[in-house]
Motif scaffolding. Structure first.
Motif, PDB file in Angstrom:
ATOM      1  N   SER A 135     135.507  18.783 -11.750  1.00  0.00           N
ATOM      2  CA  SER A 135     136.802  18.109 -11.697  1.00  0.00           C
ATOM      3  C   SER A 135     137.822  18.922 -12.450  1.00  0.00           C
ATOM      4  O   SER A 135     137.516  19.465 -13.515  1.00  0.00           O
ATOM      5  CB  SER A 135     136.714  16.737 -12.365  1.00  0.00           C
ATOM      6  OG  SER A 135     135.816  15.924 -11.679  1.00  0.00           O
ATOM      7  N   THR A 189     140.833  19.203 -14.971  1.00  0.00           N
ATOM      8  CA  THR A 189     141.065  18.365 -16.157  1.00  0.00           C
ATOM      9  C   THR A 189     142.300  18.826 -16.920  1.00  0.00           C
ATOM     10  O   THR A 189     142.675  20.007 -16.868  1.00  0.00           O
ATOM     11  CB  THR A 189     139.842  18.384 -17.105  1.00  0.00           C
ATOM     12  OG1 THR A 189     140.058  17.468 -18.172  1.00  0.00           O
ATOM     13  CG2 THR A 189     139.598  19.771 -17.685  1.00  0.00           C
ATOM     14  N   GLN A 191     141.750  15.704 -21.171  1.00  0.00           N
ATOM     15  CA  GLN A 191     141.596  14.307 -21.610  1.00  0.00           C
ATOM     16  C   GLN A 191     140.746  13.504 -20.654  1.00  0.00           C
ATOM     17  O   GLN A 191     140.039  12.588 -21.047  1.00  0.00           O
ATOM     18  CB  GLN A 191     142.963  13.622 -21.686  1.00  0.00           C
ATOM     19  CG  GLN A 191     143.911  14.330 -22.607  1.00  0.00           C
ATOM     20  CD  GLN A 191     145.166  13.521 -22.849  1.00  0.00           C
ATOM     21  OE1 GLN A 191     145.112  12.308 -22.975  1.00  0.00           O
ATOM     22  NE2 GLN A 191     146.297  14.196 -22.913  1.00  0.00           N
ATOM     23  N   THR A 192     140.870  13.826 -19.359  1.00  0.00           N
ATOM     24  CA  THR A 192     140.183  13.029 -18.357  1.00  0.00           C
ATOM     25  C   THR A 192     139.995  13.882 -17.101  1.00  0.00           C
ATOM     26  O   THR A 192     140.454  15.014 -17.046  1.00  0.00           O
ATOM     27  CB  THR A 192     141.003  11.743 -18.097  1.00  0.00           C
ATOM     28  OG1 THR A 192     140.300  10.935 -17.168  1.00  0.00           O
ATOM     29  CG2 THR A 192     142.375  12.057 -17.540  1.00  0.00           C
ATOM     30  N   GLN A 193     139.291  13.313 -16.108  1.00  0.00           N
ATOM     31  CA  GLN A 193     139.120  14.025 -14.840  1.00  0.00           C
ATOM     32  C   GLN A 193     140.348  13.750 -13.975  1.00  0.00           C
ATOM     33  O   GLN A 193     140.752  12.604 -13.835  1.00  0.00           O
ATOM     34  CB  GLN A 193     137.894  13.516 -14.104  1.00  0.00           C
ATOM     35  CG  GLN A 193     136.614  13.600 -14.916  1.00  0.00           C
ATOM     36  CD  GLN A 193     135.417  13.153 -14.095  1.00  0.00           C
ATOM     37  OE1 GLN A 193     134.676  13.966 -13.574  1.00  0.00           O
ATOM     38  NE2 GLN A 193     135.234  11.863 -13.981  1.00  0.00           N
ATOM     39  N   LEU A 233     137.292  10.487 -27.148  1.00  0.00           N
ATOM     40  CA  LEU A 233     137.758   9.165 -27.578  1.00  0.00           C
ATOM     41  C   LEU A 233     137.296   8.941 -29.020  1.00  0.00           C
ATOM     42  O   LEU A 233     136.269   9.465 -29.420  1.00  0.00           O
ATOM     43  CB  LEU A 233     137.199   8.094 -26.641  1.00  0.00           C
ATOM     44  CG  LEU A 233     137.680   8.227 -25.192  1.00  0.00           C
ATOM     45  CD1 LEU A 233     136.948   7.238 -24.299  1.00  0.00           C
ATOM     46  CD2 LEU A 233     139.190   8.023 -25.111  1.00  0.00           C
ATOM     47  N   PRO A 291     141.403   7.770 -28.502  1.00  0.00           N
ATOM     48  CA  PRO A 291     142.543   8.590 -28.064  1.00  0.00           C
ATOM     49  C   PRO A 291     143.359   9.182 -29.206  1.00  0.00           C
ATOM     50  O   PRO A 291     143.904  10.266 -29.059  1.00  0.00           O
ATOM     51  CB  PRO A 291     143.408   7.602 -27.263  1.00  0.00           C
ATOM     52  CG  PRO A 291     142.535   6.446 -26.945  1.00  0.00           C
ATOM     53  CD  PRO A 291     141.442   6.397 -27.971  1.00  0.00           C
ATOM     54  N   PHE A 296     133.702  12.003 -24.163  1.00  0.00           N
ATOM     55  CA  PHE A 296     134.725  12.469 -23.245  1.00  0.00           C
ATOM     56  C   PHE A 296     134.984  11.342 -22.253  1.00  0.00           C
ATOM     57  O   PHE A 296     134.054  10.664 -21.812  1.00  0.00           O
ATOM     58  CB  PHE A 296     134.308  13.746 -22.502  1.00  0.00           C
ATOM     59  CG  PHE A 296     135.434  14.352 -21.719  1.00  0.00           C
ATOM     60  CD1 PHE A 296     136.339  15.208 -22.331  1.00  0.00           C
ATOM     61  CD2 PHE A 296     135.612  14.035 -20.375  1.00  0.00           C
ATOM     62  CE1 PHE A 296     137.405  15.744 -21.608  1.00  0.00           C
ATOM     63  CE2 PHE A 296     136.676  14.565 -19.654  1.00  0.00           C
ATOM     64  CZ  PHE A 296     137.569  15.425 -20.278  1.00  0.00           C
ATOM     65  N   ASN A 297     136.262  11.127 -21.900  1.00  0.00           N
ATOM     66  CA  ASN A 297     136.612  10.031 -21.003  1.00  0.00           C
ATOM     67  C   ASN A 297     136.378  10.432 -19.536  1.00  0.00           C
ATOM     68  O   ASN A 297     137.266  10.961 -18.884  1.00  0.00           O
ATOM     69  CB  ASN A 297     138.085   9.642 -21.227  1.00  0.00           C
ATOM     70  CG  ASN A 297     138.498   8.471 -20.365  1.00  0.00           C
ATOM     71  OD1 ASN A 297     137.674   7.902 -19.628  1.00  0.00           O
ATOM     72  ND2 ASN A 297     139.768   8.088 -20.462  1.00  0.00           N
ATOM     73  N   PHE A 298     135.144  10.153 -19.058  1.00  0.00           N
ATOM     74  CA  PHE A 298     134.820  10.459 -17.659  1.00  0.00           C
ATOM     75  C   PHE A 298     135.109   9.275 -16.735  1.00  0.00           C
ATOM     76  O   PHE A 298     134.763   9.311 -15.569  1.00  0.00           O
ATOM     77  CB  PHE A 298     133.329  10.832 -17.525  1.00  0.00           C
ATOM     78  CG  PHE A 298     133.026  12.258 -17.894  1.00  0.00           C
ATOM     79  CD1 PHE A 298     133.459  13.314 -17.088  1.00  0.00           C
ATOM     80  CD2 PHE A 298     132.308  12.551 -19.032  1.00  0.00           C
ATOM     81  CE1 PHE A 298     133.177  14.630 -17.425  1.00  0.00           C
ATOM     82  CE2 PHE A 298     132.012  13.868 -19.385  1.00  0.00           C
ATOM     83  CZ  PHE A 298     132.450  14.910 -18.574  1.00  0.00           C
ATOM     84  N   THR A 299     135.710   8.206 -17.278  1.00  0.00           N
ATOM     85  CA  THR A 299     135.861   7.008 -16.444  1.00  0.00           C
ATOM     86  C   THR A 299     137.018   7.072 -15.462  1.00  0.00           C
ATOM     87  O   THR A 299     137.184   6.176 -14.653  1.00  0.00           O
ATOM     88  CB  THR A 299     136.056   5.745 -17.311  1.00  0.00           C
ATOM     89  OG1 THR A 299     137.237   5.919 -18.091  1.00  0.00           O
ATOM     90  CG2 THR A 299     134.855   5.502 -18.213  1.00  0.00           C
ATOM     91  N   GLY A 300     137.834   8.119 -15.540  1.00  0.00           N
ATOM     92  CA  GLY A 300     138.982   8.229 -14.623  1.00  0.00           C
ATOM     93  C   GLY A 300     138.551   8.467 -13.190  1.00  0.00           C
ATOM     94  O   GLY A 300     137.465   8.068 -12.783  1.00  0.00           O
TER      95      GLY A 300
END
Ligand code: NAG
Length: 414
Positions: free
Chosen positions: A136, A138, A141-143, A217, A219, A408-412
């Motif tokens: 992904s 990036t 911060q996120t995907q 996280l 943030p 790491f915020n992978f929830t995006g």
């Protein structure tokens, strides 16, 4: 297909082509965004994998010069005289040249490469090919969105997968060589030759290829990527892995007497625990034994470790057990403080052991370092490998910031 012997002029052209090779395959430009991929730790082998090959994981190998995996029968191949073939064979271990397929070097018109299994020490021979990888984009911060990229890789027989985690399709070399993953991502994505590695103890860690910020996280921590300041040692033989110099070790801030003024550390994601050359091992274990003489031991110790403690008698701190810290004094004046999270291993509910082992064999691919730092010692530290400056950045144990590599915020999206 041509089948000529290489003529001196051909060799010269090959050399010229190699000097300009990045231009020859830098095509899949996705706008210069770094890529992120999760890192998983396999419970039975303690190896780290990344799910970038159609969700068939590849094992991370910091010393590996190539990406290799098993192939379909219909895979793409390259001509023997394609300049990329020489690039792909530049860092082949001497013992792998002896492998079948090269008794008669010009019997095949296809480009052959020599994939190597760092766990078993076995080599094989396979076609140079291209595979599709997915990760992904990036912002650190996120995907952001999925990215497909094409990478040169070596085919390998199924037998080369032995000792790798069940389901793994091969190995992703992360070394400084041209066809290891970091440089290939840099070329195809037009991003910096920098990657960051956050190895998890459990859950999903993260790797970012291409530089930029690295957020975990919660943030408000912001960008936590450490400045690369520790120079890599070069010219240590064939290996394109990551070596750096240390000037000493201390336990509880007391220097450990060593019979050398400096020694070389290599980072390894394929060794679970840190292995030390016998002279350094004895000195460190002795110093630790003395520094912890008042701590309740478990005897006999649990092999392969030499000192084990009753962990129920330990006090706790933010960075793990309240036990003496170990400091590596690095070249350039920096240090790397090792807390119990990285220097101790819990072998059962009651027992925690000093997680160092004595080195038993020498390296295949270069001079043997005095310390081969294994994955356990790097977990929950963010490491930045800057291949452009030739320097390493070390965050130290992330628990100080009340975070860890699984944050790491992978929830995006994606
Ligand atoms: C994680 O990233 C997504 C967007 O990709 C965002 O909506 C969400 O708030 C983030 N989670 C946290 C805890 O910041």
């Amino acid at each position: 297909m041509r089948q000529t012997k290489p003529h001196p002029v051909t060799l010269l052209l090959m050399t010229l082509a190699i000097n300009s090779w990045p231009c020859t395959f830098a095509s899949d430009n996705n706008g210069g965004k770094p890529l992120v991929t999760p890192i998983l730790k396999d419970a039975s082998t303690s190896l780290y994998t990344i799910p970038i090959k159609d969700s068939h994981p590849l094992v991370l190998d910091l010393a590996g010069p190539l990406v290799w995996s098993t192939c379909d029968a219909s895979h793409q191949t390259f001509e023997l005289y394609d300049p990329i073939c020489m690039v792909a064979n530049q860092h082949t271990l001497p013992k792998c040249w002896m492998h079948d397929g090269h008794g008669k070097p010009f019997a095949s018109t296809k480009c052959l490469v020599h994939p190597y299994n760092p766990l078993t020490g076995k080599c094989a021979v396979g076609d140079l090919t291209r595979i599709q990888l997915s990760a992904s984009a990036t912002d650190g911060q996120t995907q952001l969105y999925p990215v497909a990229l094409s990478a040169f890789s070596s085919c390998a027989p199924d037998t080369l997968l032995s000792s790798l985690p069940v389901g793994a399709a091969g190995v992703a070399g992360l070394s400084q060589s041209e066809l290891a993953l970091p440089t290939q991502v840099a070329s195809t994505q037009k991003v910096a030759k920098i990657f960051a590695l956050c190895l998890p103890r459990g859950g999903q860690g993260a790797a970012i290829f291409g530089g930029g910020p690295f957020h975990l996280l919660p943030p408000w921590l912001g960008d936590i990527s450490p400045e690369p300041t520790i120079p890599f040692e070069r010219n240590l033989g064939l290996s394109q892995g990551y070596f750096f110099k240390a000037k000493g070790i201390s336990v509880n801030q007391e220097p450990v007497p060593l019979n050398v003024n400096e020694f070389v550390i290599e980072l390894s994601t394929t060794a679970p625990y840190t292995a030390l050359r016998p002279d350094v091992y004895r000195a460190l274990v002795h110093a630790y034994d003395v520094a912890t003489s008042g701590y309740a031991r478990i005897t006999p110790p649990v092999a392969p470790f030499e000192i084990c403690y009753d962990l129920q008698k330990f006090s706790y701190t933010r960075v793990g057990y309240g036990v003496p810290q170990i400091d590596l004094l690095l070249e350039g004046g920096g240090g790397w403080t090792i807390f119990s999270a990285n220097s101790f291993v819990e072998v059962n509910d009651r027992t925690a052991c000093l997680a160092f082992v004595q080195m038993t064999q020498t390296a295949d691919n270069g001079p043997t370092p005095a310390m081969l730092m294994g994955g356990h010692m790097m977990e929950d530290n963010l490491l930045v490998f800057d291949l452009e400056k030739g320097k390493l950045g070390i965050s130290g144990l992330l628990w100080w910031f009340r975070t860890n590599c699984a944050n790491f915020n992978f929830t995006g999206t994606t």
